[in-house]
Design a protein around this motif. Structure first.
Motif: not given
Lengths: 455, 126
Positions: A386, A390, A393-394, A397, A419-421
């Motif tokens: 998890m 995160n 994805v950060a 993006e 949740g992470a996107g």
């Protein structure tokens, strides 16, 4: 592998790209072909009938397309040739080179299996008919699909015993089930559902060892709550009986040339399947894998791009290329060139990356749509996964890339991915791999949790 | 004394909630994920469950469903998963799947206390 598509939707004889699927072939040529086929068929059938051991072993099977024809109704005359072309493709996918098949009439086929036993021969015929129904209608009712097995001859003609596929599966289910109470308490709906899954499981086991087979995995667009895309997934059975799927299949192949051939074959097959579905009014996107070894060397790339050139214009908006096995840190300029060569043939391009890849600055401005990642299937390590999602994805993006999580094996990881996107999620809770892709499909969180509760 | 079970994988959140709820005179038990939470609820049923949604091993939705099977009337408050995004969307799923109340992170501690008190009142009334 020629890299051309055998469906009717490729470039015409003039070389002009057709905007829409072309019309069927002329009746005259069909008649002459049919006469020749019938003469050939008669000779081969006589030879076969002289082998009573085939009858005893239940290896001569017949299936007809009457239920499909009935469902097509008035469309049958215009659809007939396409149905037969699709039947030939499905047959070639499912039969071994040693099996023989004949088209014996407008809607009937005979298959002579080289080695399989009666029960499996029945199931294979049923699977072929089921695949055709799914290609043309997207569903199947195993109780109305029938297959026939030759049980003897009378005055030189074969005599068949006909059973519904549902009955055959129930027979197998009953004979293998040791729990009588459980069987008696099963509702007809539950029994039918288990039969459909039985068929797929049994059939999957039949696939030839070491052959790369194709299947499709649904991909969920979480933002729009729709399954939009079906990911072409190579599957290979090892001699020990275990199955390998996805890019792991490519890792077993040492030769770059063979890898290119497999990539081209995957492209051809995926586009032919998409074309057939498109012509049957299905709307969906297909993601097609292509390896670095195919795109990096000029010769292999040209071979692949020639195959891409045969993708009909009207399908290009439904195709996603997923780039696999790319080393980290391919220079921006090189990446841009490769993406630019693929872009005319597709809607999107995704690059498969590693979950630990911390940044994607080399991908900024390359034209790449997004990055995909396989999520480890280890419930004990989910907390670490998890955190990894995160970070992934950060970083994506920041580089302006969309994200797809593949192999999401639990609802907790699906929730964490969202949740992470992540914008796209694929994995068993979304849908298992299947032989034929389906329509775009509304799919929400409740569906996800319901799916995951199924055995 | 009423008992509250906190299920959250973030130690800091558990610690904060434990302190606040104990100050209100409530008995607090804790679990680090859904698997542990279900085991704990089985061995010691509580009056209110506060459950995070994004957790390893078993997510909040699975956990809520499991607790509902054990105790259909227990009061459950789902708190948003702590993901970077999309808490609201996931909270709606929790609500659909059986949570009595949902609360997005970061939340005001008074909001949570009010919900816990409301749960206890309705539990005793019913």
């Amino acid at each position: 592998m020629s890299g051309t598509f055998s469906g009717g939707a490729h470039r015409g004889p003039s070389g002009k790209t057709e905007g829409e699927p072309p019309a069927d072939r002329s009746v005259a040529s069909e008649v002459s072909v049919t006469r020749e086929s019938v003469r050939d068929l008669e000779k081969r059938l006589k030879d076969l009938l002289s082998q009573p051991r085939l009858l005893g072993a239940g290896r001569i099977n017949m299936f007809n397309l009457d239920t499909l024809r009935d469902r097509l109704g008035e469309r049958w005359p215009t659809m007939r040739e396409r149905v037969h072309a699709a039947t030939e493709k499905v047959l070639s996918r499912h039969l071994s080179p040693r099996d023989i098949h004949f088209r014996t009439s407008d809607d009937e086929y005979i298959i002579v299996f080289a080695v399989v036993e009666k029960q499996m021969a029945n199931l294979l015929c049923g699977k072929i008919v089921e695949d055709l129904h799914r290609l043309f209608f997207g569903d199947e009712d195993l109780n109305v699909l029938r297959v026939s097995t030759a049980v003897g001859t009378f005055e030189g003609k074969l005599i068949y015993k006909t059973s519904s596929l549902g009955d055959i599966l129930r027979g197998i289910h009953d004979s293998t089930s040791s729990n009588t109470d459980e069987r008696e308490s099963a509702t007809p709906e539950a029994s039918a559902a288990s039969s459909v899954s039985d068929l797929r499981v049994i059939f999957r086991d039949y696939h030839e060892v070491d052959r790369v087979n194709s299947m499709y995995r649904p991909v969920w667009d979480v933002e729009r709550q729709v399954i939009t895309t079906y990911m072409y997934t190579p599957v290979r059975r090892s001699p020990g009986g275990s199955m390998t799927e996805g890019p792991a299949v490519f890792e077993l192949i040492n030769s770059s040339e063979r890898l290119t051939k497999i990539n081209v074959a995957a492209l051809v097959e995926a586009v032919e399947t998409l074309d057939e579905l498109y012509r049957n009014k299905f709307r969906l996107m297909i993601s097609i894998p292509v390896c670095f070894e195919t795109l990096a060397p000029r010769k292999a790339r040209l071979e692949y791009l020639v195959a891409c050139g045969n993708i009909p214009d009207y399908l290009r908006g439904f195709i996603v290329f997923e780039l696999l096995r790319f080393p980290t840190g391919v220079p921006n300029g090189r990446m841009t060139d490769l993406i630019n060569e693929l872009r005319p043939f597709c809607r999107w391009t995704f690059l498969r990356c590693d979950l630990t890849q911390p940044r994607f600055s080399n991908l900024v401005g390359t034209g790449l749509t997004g990055v995909s990642v396989v999520v480890p299937d280890d419930r004990e390590a989910e907390a670490r996964t998890m955190e990894g999602m995160n970070t992934f994805v950060a970083a994506a993006e920041r580089a302006g890339l969309r994200t797809c999580a593949v192999g999401v094996a639990s609802t907790s990881l699906a929730l964490a991915a969202r949740g992470a996107g992540f914008t796209f999620i694929a994995g068993d809770p979304v849908g298992r791999i299947d032989d034929i892709p389906q329509h775009m499909l509304r799919f929400n969180w409740l569906d996800l949790f319901r799916n995951s509760q199924r055995p | 004394m009423a008992t509250v079970l906190i299920i959250d994988d973030e130690a800091m959140v558990r610690s904060l909630l434990r302190q606040v709820l104990r100050r209100e005179g409530l008995d607090v038990i804790e679990a680090r994920d859904g698997v542990e939470g279900l085991e704990m609820f089985r061995s010691r049923p509580s009056d209110v469950v506060i459950c995070d949604l994004i957790m390893p091993r078993a997510d909040g939705i699975e956990t809520i469903a499991g607790i509902r099977r054990l105790a259909p009337t227990v009061k459950i408050i789902a708190i948003s998963g702590g993901g970077r995004k999309h808490a609201v969307e996931i909270l709606k799923v929790a609500s659909d799947m059986g949570a009595d109340h949902v609360l997005g992170k970061p939340f005001n501690i008074d909001q949570l206390l009010n919900l816990v008190k409301l749960c206890l009142r309705t539990a005793s009334a019913s």
